[in-house]
Design an enzyme around this catalytic site. Structure first.
Site, PDB file in Angstrom:
ATOM      1  N   TYR A   1      -1.347  -3.629  -7.235  1.00 33.50           N
ATOM      2  CA  TYR A   1      -1.037  -4.412  -6.040  1.00 33.50           C
ATOM      3  C   TYR A   1      -2.178  -4.394  -5.020  1.00 33.50           C
ATOM      4  CZ  TYR A   1       0.553  -5.989  -1.634  1.00 33.50           C
ATOM      5  OH  TYR A   1       0.614  -6.678  -0.469  1.00 33.50           O
ATOM      6  N   GLY A   2      -2.519  -5.526  -4.530  1.00 31.26           N
ATOM      7  CA  GLY A   2      -3.425  -5.784  -3.404  1.00 31.26           C
ATOM      8  C   GLY A   2      -4.243  -4.628  -2.869  1.00 31.26           C
ATOM      9  N   LYS A  20      -9.519  -2.526   1.728  1.00 29.74           N
ATOM     10  CA  LYS A  20      -9.256  -1.381   2.589  1.00 29.74           C
ATOM     11  C   LYS A  20     -10.045  -0.151   2.128  1.00 29.74           C
ATOM     12  CE  LYS A  20      -6.839  -3.742   5.305  1.00 29.74           C
ATOM     13  NZ  LYS A  20      -5.543  -4.263   5.276  1.00 29.74           N
ATOM     14  N   ASN A  38       6.579  -8.453   1.905  1.00 33.73           N
ATOM     15  CA  ASN A  38       5.119  -8.254   1.910  1.00 33.73           C
ATOM     16  C   ASN A  38       4.449  -9.133   0.837  1.00 33.73           C
ATOM     17  OD1 ASN A  38       2.694  -7.016   2.852  1.00 33.73           O
ATOM     18  ND2 ASN A  38       2.714  -5.606   1.106  1.00 33.73           N
ATOM     19  N   LYS A  61      -2.562 -10.612  12.780  1.00 32.32           N
ATOM     20  CA  LYS A  61      -4.021 -10.817  12.886  1.00 32.32           C
ATOM     21  C   LYS A  61      -4.409 -12.190  12.338  1.00 32.32           C
ATOM     22  CE  LYS A  61      -5.755  -7.122  10.851  1.00 32.32           C
ATOM     23  NZ  LYS A  61      -4.490  -6.415  10.593  1.00 32.32           N
ATOM     24  N   THR A  62      -3.835 -12.542  11.174  1.00 28.36           N
ATOM     25  CA  THR A  62      -4.190 -13.835  10.578  1.00 28.36           C
ATOM     26  C   THR A  62      -3.768 -14.978  11.511  1.00 28.36           C
ATOM     27  OG1 THR A  62      -3.867 -12.812   8.425  1.00 28.36           O
ATOM     28  CG2 THR A  62      -4.029 -15.209   8.454  1.00 28.36           C
ATOM     29  N   HIS A  82     -10.513  -2.438  11.634  1.00 32.14           N
ATOM     30  CA  HIS A  82      -9.410  -3.263  11.124  1.00 32.14           C
ATOM     31  C   HIS A  82      -9.157  -4.398  12.121  1.00 32.14           C
ATOM     32  CE1 HIS A  82      -4.998  -3.203   9.477  1.00 32.14           C
ATOM     33  NE2 HIS A  82      -5.742  -4.094   8.850  1.00 32.14           N
ATOM     34  N   ARG A  94       2.244 -12.145  -0.591  1.00 34.78           N
ATOM     35  CA  ARG A  94       0.916 -12.478  -0.047  1.00 34.78           C
ATOM     36  C   ARG A  94       0.341 -13.739  -0.661  1.00 34.78           C
ATOM     37  NH1 ARG A  94      -1.469  -8.691   3.888  1.00 34.78           N
ATOM     38  NH2 ARG A  94       0.148  -7.138   4.040  1.00 34.78           N
ATOM     39  N   SER A 150      -1.366  -3.785  10.111  1.00 34.93           N
ATOM     40  CA  SER A 150      -1.043  -4.751   9.059  1.00 34.93           C
ATOM     41  C   SER A 150       0.262  -5.473   9.383  1.00 34.93           C
ATOM     42  CB  SER A 150      -0.876  -4.028   7.723  1.00 34.93           C
ATOM     43  OG  SER A 150      -2.068  -3.379   7.387  1.00 34.93           O
ATOM     44  N   ALA A 151       0.273  -6.765   9.104  1.00 33.93           N
ATOM     45  CA  ALA A 151       1.471  -7.597   9.287  1.00 33.93           C
ATOM     46  C   ALA A 151       1.937  -7.668  10.746  1.00 33.93           C
ATOM     47  CB  ALA A 151       2.600  -7.125   8.363  1.00 33.93           C
ATOM     48  N   CYS A 152       0.975  -7.656  11.681  1.00 30.37           N
ATOM     49  CA  CYS A 152       1.304  -7.809  13.102  1.00 30.37           C
ATOM     50  C   CYS A 152       0.639  -9.061  13.680  1.00 30.37           C
ATOM     51  CB  CYS A 152       0.883  -6.584  13.902  1.00 30.37           C
ATOM     52  SG  CYS A 152       1.908  -5.140  13.576  1.00 30.37           S
ATOM     53  N   ARG A 176       0.848  -1.184   0.000  1.00 30.29           N
ATOM     54  CA  ARG A 176       0.000   0.000   0.000  1.00 30.29           C
ATOM     55  C   ARG A 176       0.887   1.240   0.000  1.00 30.29           C
ATOM     56  NH1 ARG A 176      -1.851   0.600   4.498  1.00 30.29           N
ATOM     57  NH2 ARG A 176      -1.280  -1.342   5.498  1.00 30.29           N
ATOM     58  N   ASP A 203      -9.167  -9.803   9.106  1.00 29.55           N
ATOM     59  CA  ASP A 203      -8.680  -8.458   8.785  1.00 29.55           C
ATOM     60  C   ASP A 203      -9.690  -7.342   9.039  1.00 29.55           C
ATOM     61  OD1 ASP A 203      -6.573  -6.813   7.801  1.00 29.55           O
ATOM     62  OD2 ASP A 203      -7.574  -6.636   5.876  1.00 29.55           O
ATOM     63  N   GLY A 215       0.540 -20.040  18.950  1.00 35.50           N
ATOM     64  CA  GLY A 215      -0.437 -20.848  19.686  1.00 35.50           C
ATOM     65  C   GLY A 215      -0.468 -20.526  21.173  1.00 35.50           C
ATOM     66  N   ASP A 216       0.686 -20.135  21.728  1.00 35.67           N
ATOM     67  CA  ASP A 216       0.732 -19.848  23.164  1.00 35.67           C
ATOM     68  C   ASP A 216      -0.038 -18.583  23.538  1.00 35.67           C
ATOM     69  OD1 ASP A 216       2.240 -22.071  24.247  1.00 35.67           O
ATOM     70  OD2 ASP A 216       3.888 -21.344  23.006  1.00 35.67           O
ATOM     71  N   ASN A 217      -0.436 -17.805  22.560  1.00 35.07           N
ATOM     72  CA  ASN A 217      -1.290 -16.646  22.859  1.00 35.07           C
ATOM     73  C   ASN A 217      -2.630 -17.087  23.447  1.00 35.07           C
ATOM     74  OD1 ASN A 217       0.685 -14.903  22.040  1.00 35.07           O
ATOM     75  ND2 ASN A 217      -0.075 -14.747  19.941  1.00 35.07           N
TER      76      ASN A 217
HETATM   77  O1  SAT Z   1      -2.470  -4.537   1.119  1.00 37.84           O
HETATM   78  S1  SAT Z   1      -3.560  -4.702   2.079  1.00 37.84           S
HETATM   79  O2  SAT Z   1      -3.987  -3.417   2.594  1.00 37.84           O
HETATM   80  O3  SAT Z   1      -4.714  -5.350   1.442  1.00 37.84           O
HETATM   81  C1  SAT Z   1      -3.078  -5.688   3.353  1.00 37.84           C
HETATM   82  C2  SAT Z   1      -2.725  -4.910   4.556  1.00 37.84           C
HETATM   83  O4  SAT Z   1      -1.842  -4.058   4.487  1.00 37.84           O
HETATM   84  O5  SAT Z   1      -3.328  -5.147   5.606  1.00 37.84           O
HETATM   85 MN    MN Z   2      -5.065  -5.404   7.184  1.00 42.48          MN
END
Ligand code: SAT
Ligand code: MN
Length: 603
Positions: free
Chosen positions: A199-200, A208, A376, A254-255, A228, A378, A250-252, A71, A279, A503-505
């Site tokens: 891009y994404g 988003k 990044n 969540k998934t 978010h 994906r 992002s990228a912390c 982004r 997300d 998993g330990d979370n």
């Molecule tokens: O590129 S995205 O915004 O879809 C993914 C993200 O940054 O959370």
């Molecule tokens: Mn996100």
């Protein structure tokens, strides 16, 4: 042939075509045969690379241009009539100027190309939560990704109806010229325009752009929230279920949290985690006075590097079919994909994300420029592929929330977990979030920045009004969820992560849910309620912070401690953020919480 008689839809498509002048207009019907033809066309043109169909059926690889990998926050604009309404942390452009600029850039840009018309739904088609959009685009990659990430096709046009409204999305990849890249939002016109990216997050306009920036604006005006956040369900040994939503930048992770596999002894007792979303959450007050959440998406656009059998076996399993990989490495021996952190078997013959042969002997974990996959990179995977997808995933009403969790990447200061004193204090905790930047957006990584509620790049209006909306929502919720903050990322002096994470979370989640039932005590501190160390289950925890240093209760104590000196500095810094960045429209409830924090940290 057009699939609808809705004049607003037809006018929008016609205006887009008049401007961009495509050779042909193709309506996306949602028909599997049509999508299959598009895949074939994209393979032929090189836009997609077909992967080994016996190992990864229906999976493809796509490489973006090297200038187009994340982004672009500094080229993302909120175009409201009044600059003040976009607020202090968004980039603003005058709508008239923005439309003109976009038209100039997009004019004639689809000559020799096809324009695809994607009718899509955010949310289950026909549900009270659902909102519809039409994205026109000249990118097959966008069509195929949208077909995974959202619900697309003719049934959406039916749901919009002969006269219904929708969010207008125009995307033209043009020449993917970074200098002329603009992601523009017109919340007052329900319109999104994206040019010169492929891009994404810049181009999958349902994600988003719509589901957060435009939807947060709609939610403010209509009394709901677009956040978010991941949504997960916990099943307890007695079969009862509770749901939690959590906001991280992002990228912390969540998934990873959304698909967590609990440690063995929890599984044996009967605990289970199911993923509703990873997300985005759309949240409303239900008739019972609780908050109810849905995931408006239909797939996962997850970060590939670091995803493996230990960190997230469910996400990995989800990518085994029907997935589009973006900017990962290609193992040419068997036409499969690879990324850093997938396993230790560095492929012998491999093409890196830029399309060049990769030499594994030169690989150095610490040097990103030697990586085979972009940091990044994906995967776009259908939600239904996920082994732990919740049975409530397709629920029209959503799930009731027991807890809301905020969190960021913080090497110091913020304890593993703490609970806010009440809703308003919880809103304050969310507003105070800071996190180290990641590769999900362009720019330097690892820099600490304010990211309130993980929405800094995604709130489609003034951040002060956004805080006020949270406060106002609190007044409308009879049975509000409890609000917590977590930090999985505390580091020792050598930069090692102290808490095992993944998993330990579950051990922290268990404490959080016990607090929601008033089933465990806590220590009241300057910042809120913190667990007593003995109340976090460390059974069978086997983690080495560093070679020879096993995690013990002392380490837990250290990451639960609240250091008043550090928090006094944190409060001072936050005060400066409120005063010098947000400046106006900050709810009095939040400044009161700030004063109390300063007071609490004094002695
Ligand atoms: O590129 S995205 O915004 O879809 C993914 C993200 O940054 O959370
Ligand atoms: Mn996100």
């Amino acid at each position: 042939m057009a699939l609808t008689k809705n004049k607003k839809v037809l006018d929008f498509v016609e205006a887009g075509a008049e401007l961009a002048q495509p050779d042909e207009i193709v309506w996306i019907t949602g028909d599997l045969g049509q999508l299959d033809e598009l895949r074939k066309e994209a393979v032929k043109s090189g836009e997609l690379i077909k992967l080994n169909q016996s190992i990864l059926p229906d999976c493809y690889l796509h490489r973006t241009k090297v200038n187009d990998v994340a982004r672009v926050e500094d080229r993302t604009f909120i175009c409201t009539k009044s600059r003040e309404d976009a607020g202090p942390v968004n980039y603003w452009m005058d709508p008239k100027q923005a439309y003109e600029l976009a038209s100039e850039i997009a004019r004639g840009s689809m000559k020799g190309r096809k324009m695809y018309v994607i009718p899509y739904s955010m949310g289950v088609v026909g549900s009270p939560f659902a909102r519809y959009g039409i994205e026109v685009t000249d990118s097959i990659y966008v069509v195929l990704n949208m077909a995974i990430m959202t619900r697309v096709g003719a049934n959406v046009l039916k749901a919009i109806g002969p006269d219904g409204d929708f969010i207008k999305g125009f995307h033209a990849k043009c020449n993917v010229d970074a200098e002329n890249r603009y992601i523009m939002h017109f919340p007052e016109d329900n319109t999104i325009i994206s040019v010169n990216s492929a891009y994404g997050g810049n181009v999958l306009l349902g994600k988003k752009c719509f589901a957060l920036r435009i939807a947060s604006y709609l939610g403010k005006n209509e009394g709901w929230m677009a956040e978010h956040m991941l949504i997960l369900g916990v099943t307890f040994p007695d079969g009862t279920k509770k749901y939690v939503a959590a906001a991280f930048p992002s990228a912390c992770g969540k998934t990873n949290l959304a698909m967590l596999v609990p440690p063995k002894h929890y599984r044996e007792k009967g605990y289970k985690i199911e993923c509703v979303g990873d997300d985005i959450a759309w949240i409303r007050v239900g008739a019972d006075g609780r908050l109810w959440a849905v995931n408006p998406e239909n797939g996962f656009f997850g970060v590939a590097p670091g995803t493996n059998d230990h960190s997230n076996p469910n996400a990995l399993a989800a990518t085994k079919r029907g997935t589009i990989f973006t900017n990962v490495a290609l193992d040419t021996d068997n036409m499969t994909v690879w990324w850093e952190g997938l396993n230790d078997d560095l492929p012998e013959h491999c093409i890196d994300w830029t399309g060049k042969p990769w030499d594994r002997t030169k690989f150095n974990k610490k040097d990103k420029s030697t990586c085979a996959a972009h940091p990044n990179s994906r995967f776009t995977a259908p939600a239904k592929n996920c082994p732990c997808i919740s049975p409530e995933f397709d629920s029209k009403e959503g799930v009731p929330l027991s807890a809301i969790i905020f969190g960021g990447r913080r090497a110091t200061t913020t304890p593993l977990v703490y609970q806010s004193r009440d809703w308003n204090h919880g809103v304050f905790v969310g507003s105070a979030m800071s996190s180290e930047t990641t590769a999900a957006a362009t720019g330097a990584t690892g820099v600490l920045r304010h990211d309130p509620m993980a929405m800094k790049p995604f709130a489609g209006y003034h951040m002060g009004d956004y805080f006020q909306h949270w406060i106002d929502m609190g007044k409308a919720i009879k049975n509000p969820p409890k609000i917590f903050n977590v930090n999985w990322f505390r580091q020792d002096e050598d930069g090692n992560f102290i808490w095992p994470g993944f998993g330990d979370n579950m051990r922290v989640l268990e404490w959080i849910l016990k607090r929601c039932d008033d089933a465990v005590d806590a220590e009241e501190t300057a910042i809120g309620y913190v667990p007593r160390p003995q109340d976090i289950d460390l059974d069978e925890l086997d983690y080495e912070i560093a070679p020879g240093h096993k995690f013990t209760q002392d380490d837990l104590k250290a990451i639960l401690a609240v250091d008043k000196k550090r928090w006094a500095a944190e409060a001072e810094e936050l005060e400066s953020y409120y005063k010098n960045t947000i400046k106006t429209r900050i709810p009095a409830e939040l400044t009161e919480c700030l004063e109390k924090l300063k007071e609490n940290c004094k002695n």
